[in-house]
Write a protein that holds these residues in place. Structure first.
Motif, PDB file in Angstrom:
ATOM      1  N   ASP A  16       0.888  -1.267   0.182  1.00 15.63           N
ATOM      2  CA  ASP A  16       0.040   0.114   0.057  1.00 15.63           C
ATOM      3  C   ASP A  16       0.978   1.473  -0.025  1.00 15.63           C
ATOM      4  N   ASP A  58       1.622   1.516  11.009  1.00 13.34           N
ATOM      5  CA  ASP A  58       0.083   2.058  11.444  1.00 13.34           C
ATOM      6  C   ASP A  58      -0.350   2.734  10.070  1.00 13.34           C
ATOM      7  N   MET A  59      -1.110   1.903   9.236  1.00 11.42           N
ATOM      8  CA  MET A  59      -1.583   2.266   8.035  1.00 11.42           C
ATOM      9  C   MET A  59      -2.718   3.477   8.197  1.00 11.42           C
ATOM     10  N   ASP A  60      -3.200   3.415   9.406  1.00 13.43           N
ATOM     11  CA  ASP A  60      -4.404   4.333   9.827  1.00 13.43           C
ATOM     12  C   ASP A  60      -3.810   5.789  10.301  1.00 13.43           C
ATOM     13  N   GLY A  61      -2.581   5.718  10.664  1.00 12.73           N
ATOM     14  CA  GLY A  61      -2.045   7.229  10.864  1.00 12.73           C
ATOM     15  C   GLY A  61      -1.398   7.757   9.686  1.00 12.73           C
ATOM     16  N   GLU A 112      -3.443  12.709   0.803  1.00 13.62           N
ATOM     17  CA  GLU A 112      -4.518  11.424   1.183  1.00 13.62           C
ATOM     18  C   GLU A 112      -5.010  11.003  -0.018  1.00 13.62           C
ATOM     19  N   ARG A 150      -8.764   1.724   1.143  1.00 15.73           N
ATOM     20  CA  ARG A 150      -8.080   2.121   2.451  1.00 15.73           C
ATOM     21  C   ARG A 150      -7.609   3.652   2.067  1.00 15.73           C
ATOM     22  N   MET A 151      -8.053   4.687   2.970  1.00 13.09           N
ATOM     23  CA  MET A 151      -7.580   5.819   2.753  1.00 13.09           C
ATOM     24  C   MET A 151      -6.281   5.921   3.510  1.00 13.09           C
ATOM     25  N   VAL A 152      -5.126   6.247   2.857  1.00 13.00           N
ATOM     26  CA  VAL A 152      -3.888   6.524   3.164  1.00 13.00           C
ATOM     27  C   VAL A 152      -3.480   7.700   3.254  1.00 13.00           C
ATOM     28  N   ARG A 153      -2.743   8.392   4.509  1.00 16.05           N
ATOM     29  CA  ARG A 153      -2.665   9.751   4.631  1.00 16.05           C
ATOM     30  C   ARG A 153      -0.891   9.913   4.761  1.00 16.05           C
ATOM     31  N   TRP A 184      -8.428  16.045   9.710  1.00 12.78           N
ATOM     32  CA  TRP A 184      -8.481  14.656  10.048  1.00 12.78           C
ATOM     33  C   TRP A 184      -7.842  14.369  11.625  1.00 12.78           C
ATOM     34  N   ARG A 238      -9.775  12.163  14.459  1.00 12.99           N
ATOM     35  CA  ARG A 238      -8.910  11.133  14.979  1.00 12.99           C
ATOM     36  C   ARG A 238      -8.793  11.182  16.140  1.00 12.99           C
TER      37      ARG A 238
END
Length: 328
Positions: free
Chosen positions: A33, A61-64, A99, A105-108, A284, A288
């Motif tokens: 990703d 941490d792909m959500d960070g 982003e 998946r949303m990647v930032r 964001w 979060r």
């Protein structure tokens, strides 16, 4: 045990050790990703390379937020307005927020833009800015590179960063100690010189923790490559530099420490005008940490400063400040 003393002339073999270790890190694979995100982000642009670094590399941490540095030959090699390029020329680097959806998946990511010339200058002995060499003596991945020549030029800057860090570690560290003690002293001082919210006691130890073998090998090799004399007594390193050298280095550090926070404040001020995508990044972060979804109009995205009073009012209406006070 008879202490072993290194030779003081610069050791070319040690420089090769550093290069080998850094190359082995640079080429390690990252999550697919991340590769897809970077490829889509650069699009038709042709930077020299993209470096992935920071906490998301140490603890995936792909959500960070992912952290990247894009190294370009010329500022015109990356899409940006004339004012942004001028600001980056005067006070590098510029920072952008990106982003995009990758496989649903949303990647930032936060993305900093730096020219090769700036990279070289900010990893050299003459720089008063600690931010670049202190970051790039740490593990990084080269997740995109234009060609072999570009890879070599970026590697040379990373070697310079390690050399700078090791030199300051000797000056700022103990008179004798294990390698981790020198690195912890270095990172405590670089954190203290910057405008950071992290605890400058705990964070440096977290950087070294789990990578002790890596930092141990780099420190000794960098000292040998630089011709800095030291002795090895078991696991303990004992610098053999004279007091005049140490005093001169500490005088130089005093100036860098005094310059650190003003430079960071100046970058923050510059970022209010040049941080591309900054409004979306702030929205964001708010969601979060508080769960509050702050909608942004296209105008607010382009002009966050003009819309700041309205955004603050929206947050107040949503109860953001009451929640923060309750947490505090």
């Amino acid at each position: 045990m008879i202490p072993q003393q290194t030779s003081s002339p610069p050791d070319a073999g040690a420089a090769g050790e550093i290069a080998h270790l850094l190359v082995s890190e640079l080429i390690q694979p990252v999550a697919p990703d991340i590769t897809s995100f970077v490829t889509a982000m650069i699009g038709p642009s042709r930077p020299l390379g993209v470096l992935f670094y920071g906490s998301a590399l140490r603890q995936p941490d792909m959500d960070g937020i992912l952290d990247f540095y894009i190294i370009v030959e010329h500022l015109s090699d990356w899409p940006a307005g004339g004012w942004a390029r001028t600001a980056n020329r005067l006070l590098p680097p510029n920072v952008e927020y990106h982003e995009r959806l990758v496989d649903g998946r949303m990647v930032r990511a936060k993305v900093a833009i730096l020219t090769l010339a700036q990279f070289r200058q900010m990893t050299g002995r003459g720089t008063l800015d600690t931010t670049i060499w202190a970051r790039f003596c740490q593990p990084v991945r080269l997740v995109w590179v234009r060609d072999a020549v570009a890879a070599d030029t970026i590697l040379a800057c990373l070697i310079r960063a390690v050399a700078m860090a090791a030199r300051w570690a000797m000056a700022l560290g103990p008179r004798r100690g294990q390698p981790e003690e020198f690195w912890n002293a270095l990172f405590s001082n670089t954190y203290g010189a910057e405008l950071r919210v992290e605890n400058n006691r705990k964070r440096p130890r977290a950087i070294v923790q789990g990578h002790e073998v890596r930092y141990r090998a780099l420190l000794a090799a960098a000292w040998r490559a630089d011709g800095l004399p030291f002795m090895v007594q078991g696991d303990v390193l004992v610098p053999q530099v004279d007091e005049a050298w140490r005093r001169g280095m500490l005088d130089g550090w005093w100036l860098r420490q005094k310059m650190g926070q003003p430079l960071n404040i100046a970058r923050l001020a510059k970022g209010t005008f040049t941080f591309s995508g900054g409004a979306r990044y702030i929205a964001w972060k708010i969601k979060r940490h508080s769960g509050i979804d702050l909608p942004l109009s296209p105008f607010a995205e382009r002009h966050p400063l003009i819309c700041l009073p309205h955004l603050l009012w929206s947050l107040r209406q949503a109860g953001f400040f009451r929640r923060k006070q309750a947490r505090d």
